[in-house]
Design a protein around this motif. Structure first.
Motif, short mmCIF file in Angstrom:
data_model
loop_
_atom_site.label_atom_id
_atom_site.label_comp_id
_atom_site.label_asym_id
_atom_site.label_seq_id
_atom_site.Cartn_x
_atom_site.Cartn_y
_atom_site.Cartn_z
N ILE A 94 32.91 -1.59 5.38
CA ILE A 94 32.02 -0.48 5.74
C ILE A 94 32.66 0.36 6.85
O ILE A 94 32.63 1.60 6.82
CB ILE A 94 30.65 -1.02 6.19
N GLY A 95 33.25 -0.31 7.84
CA GLY A 95 33.88 0.42 8.94
C GLY A 95 35.00 1.33 8.46
O GLY A 95 35.12 2.48 8.91
N LEU A 96 35.82 0.84 7.54
CA LEU A 96 36.90 1.66 7.00
C LEU A 96 36.36 2.87 6.24
O LEU A 96 36.91 3.98 6.33
CB LEU A 96 37.78 0.81 6.09
N LEU A 97 35.30 2.67 5.47
CA LEU A 97 34.72 3.78 4.71
C LEU A 97 34.06 4.81 5.63
O LEU A 97 34.11 6.02 5.36
CB LEU A 97 33.71 3.25 3.68
N PHE A 120 46.64 3.96 15.11
CA PHE A 120 47.24 5.18 14.57
C PHE A 120 46.26 6.35 14.66
O PHE A 120 46.60 7.43 15.16
CB PHE A 120 47.65 4.93 13.12
N ILE A 121 45.03 6.13 14.20
CA ILE A 121 44.05 7.21 14.16
C ILE A 121 43.62 7.62 15.56
O ILE A 121 43.43 8.81 15.85
CB ILE A 121 42.84 6.78 13.31
N LEU A 134 42.53 8.98 2.59
CA LEU A 134 42.96 8.29 1.37
C LEU A 134 43.52 6.90 1.71
O LEU A 134 43.26 5.92 0.98
CB LEU A 134 44.02 9.13 0.64
N THR A 135 44.27 6.80 2.80
CA THR A 135 44.81 5.50 3.21
C THR A 135 43.70 4.53 3.58
O THR A 135 43.75 3.34 3.23
CB THR A 135 45.76 5.69 4.41
N LEU A 136 42.68 5.01 4.28
CA LEU A 136 41.57 4.15 4.68
C LEU A 136 40.79 3.63 3.48
O LEU A 136 40.39 2.47 3.43
CB LEU A 136 40.65 4.92 5.62
N VAL A 137 40.57 4.50 2.50
CA VAL A 137 39.86 4.08 1.29
C VAL A 137 40.66 3.01 0.55
O VAL A 137 40.10 2.01 0.08
CB VAL A 137 39.57 5.28 0.38
N ALA A 138 41.98 3.21 0.47
CA ALA A 138 42.83 2.22 -0.21
C ALA A 138 42.79 0.88 0.52
O ALA A 138 42.71 -0.19 -0.11
CB ALA A 138 44.26 2.74 -0.29
N PRO A 153 46.84 16.30 7.28
CA PRO A 153 46.94 14.99 7.93
C PRO A 153 45.68 14.14 7.76
O PRO A 153 45.77 12.94 7.48
CB PRO A 153 47.19 15.34 9.40
N TYR A 154 44.51 14.75 7.92
CA TYR A 154 43.29 13.96 7.84
C TYR A 154 42.93 13.59 6.41
O TYR A 154 42.28 12.57 6.17
CB TYR A 154 42.14 14.68 8.55
N LEU A 155 43.36 14.38 5.44
CA LEU A 155 43.18 14.00 4.04
C LEU A 155 44.02 12.75 3.74
O LEU A 155 43.55 11.81 3.09
CB LEU A 155 43.58 15.14 3.11
N LEU A 156 45.26 12.74 4.22
CA LEU A 156 46.13 11.57 4.01
C LEU A 156 45.55 10.33 4.68
O LEU A 156 45.58 9.23 4.12
CB LEU A 156 47.53 11.87 4.56
#
Length: 435
Positions: free
Chosen positions: A85-88, A29-30, A203-207, A197-200
């Motif tokens: 770590i990768g997600l963060l 997606f990213i 937030l999804t990645l942190v979750a 879009p990048y804020l959303l």
């Protein structure tokens, strides 16, 4: 080592693969948000095709720079911690896009995307070999194609997301090709359209990182390290033809895939092709990635009864044929031919990857690292940007057609394993590993 019941192990890995499918979805997606971001930034910063494709080159340079450090990090902290770590890291890069849009700054955009890509590299190094070695070796290609189909689901939905929240909310994105240049005020307003879009995404990645941190993923690292320490010194990666030719196959294939996806919107928007706005073209980009998802599900099914080499050869021939149509036709025919190449590209990466590590035994982890590093081939999309500036956008797709021929060569000859090591040593260790 305490052995687990076979049913418990199988159930545990099915749950793990289901969660990993979410990772495949997110990085797909990213990555494809870039396909809508590039024409957007081209109008915001008034870039040439070479400068536009440089953005994507920086993205794939991260694969080259971060692959080896990622492998070492996984060995040090384990798969689960490395994935978190990768997600963060990805979330941090996505958040950096907010000040990059406020400035706006081309350099900060490049930096932010490099950080996001570095996080994705860490996920790629961890997840692809994980999926490939869990389960019977003979179904590795089918299994990785199946999970990669969820990656394609992310790439399919991303153009709709980017088209609506980026291109649909900008002046440049809703203007037809050849319209008057944007004013300074319009450029600033368009640049800031990427903030939400990048804020959303962040937030999804942190979750997702939080969910994975709390989930008991099976730890494969101990088994793979133990095999390497005992046996690695007796073998050489360079004795395995399928890996030696597989690394350039991944590298060259990525040039083709990234060239098509990143120049797609500009191509189909052209008056002589589709005569569309960038926002409208993003809807057709959805079809490009959707056809890739369909191809991966179909490919996974076909490989249960047909060898992956034969399926790869057939798909590479199909890709070459439709690229020749793109080069020699105009209007809707050229547009639909470019859309259809997504279907033929679908199985190439996961199939080349599994063929490349076949028979490596205790060298599987290092071979996987080299194949992931080869994703850096996407950085050479800048060559297609240069060809487009010099000879025209349509003519630049000759590079894609040539890339398809190398994939065909790999399927017919280069993928044949030489000096295959006994069994799938890493896979055997994995199946006995404890969660």
């Amino acid at each position: 080592m305490v052995e687990m019941k076979t049913s418990d192990v199988a159930g545990n890995y099915r749950q793990a693969l289901s969660l990993l499918a979410t990772l495949f979805f997110m990085w797909g997606f990213i990555t494809v948000i870039n396909n809508t971001l590039l024409p957007h930034l081209r109008s915001v910063f008034d870039l040439t095709y070479t400068q536009t494709t440089l953005i994507e080159s920086v993205w794939f340079i991260a694969y080259f720079v971060a692959s080896i450090p990622s492998a070492r990090l996984i060995e040090r902290v384990g798969y689960k911690s490395a994935i978190v770590i990768g997600l963060l890291v990805m979330a941090a890069g996505a958040l950096l896009m907010i000040p990059a849009a406020r400035l706006p700054s081309y350099v900060v955009v490049l930096t932010a995307l490099f950080i996001v890509a570095s996080g994705i590299t860490l996920l790629q190094v961890a997840a692809n070999p994980y999926v490939a070695v869990v389960g019977p070796p003979q179904t590795a290609s089918s299994r990785l194609n199946l999970v990669q189909a969820f990656n394609s689901l992310g790439t399919t939905l991303a153009p709709l997301f980017g088209g609506y929240l980026i291109l649909g909310r900008s002046t440049g994105g809703t203007s037809v090709a050849g319209a008057a240049p944007l004013t300074a005020e319009e450029r600033l307003a368009d640049a800031q359209a990427v903030q939400l879009p990048y804020l959303l995404v962040a937030l999804t990645l942190v979750a997702l990182a939080f969910v994975i941190a709390r989930y008991r993923l099976p730890d494969m690292a101990a088994g793979t390290r133990r095999v390497r320490a005992e046996d690695r010194a007796r073998h050489s990666l360079w004795n395995h033809r399928n890996l030696v030719f597989g690394v350039p196959a991944i590298f060259i294939y990525l040039i083709a895939e990234i060239g098509v996806s990143n120049l797609f919107i500009n191509f189909v928007s052209a008056p002589e092709i589709g005569n569309l706005t960038h926002q409208q073209a993003a809807n057709y980009l959805f079809l490009l990635w959707g056809s890739m998802m369909v191809g991966r599900f179909l490919g996974s099914f076909l490989m249960r009864s047909i060898s992956p080499e034969k399926v790869l050869a057939a798909f590479s021939v199909g890709a070459f044929v439709v690229m020749m149509v793109v080069l020699t036709s105009h209007g809707k025919l050229a547009m639909w031919a470019l859309i259809s190449v997504g279907f033929f590209h679908s199985i190439m990466f996961p199939t080349i990857f599994t063929l490349g590590i076949r028979g490596l035994g205790p060298l599987t982890e290092e071979g996987s690292g080299l194949l992931i590093m080869a994703i850096a081939g996407g950085a050479l999309v800048i060559i297609q940007g240069w060809l487009a500036d010099r000879y025209g956008l349509q003519a630049s797709f000759v590079l894609t057609a040539v890339c398809e021929l190398y994939v065909l060569f790999y399927a017919l000859w280069g993928a044949r394993p030489t000096n295959a090591l006994a069994g799938q040593a890493v896979g055997d260790q994995v199946e006995g590993a404890r969660p």
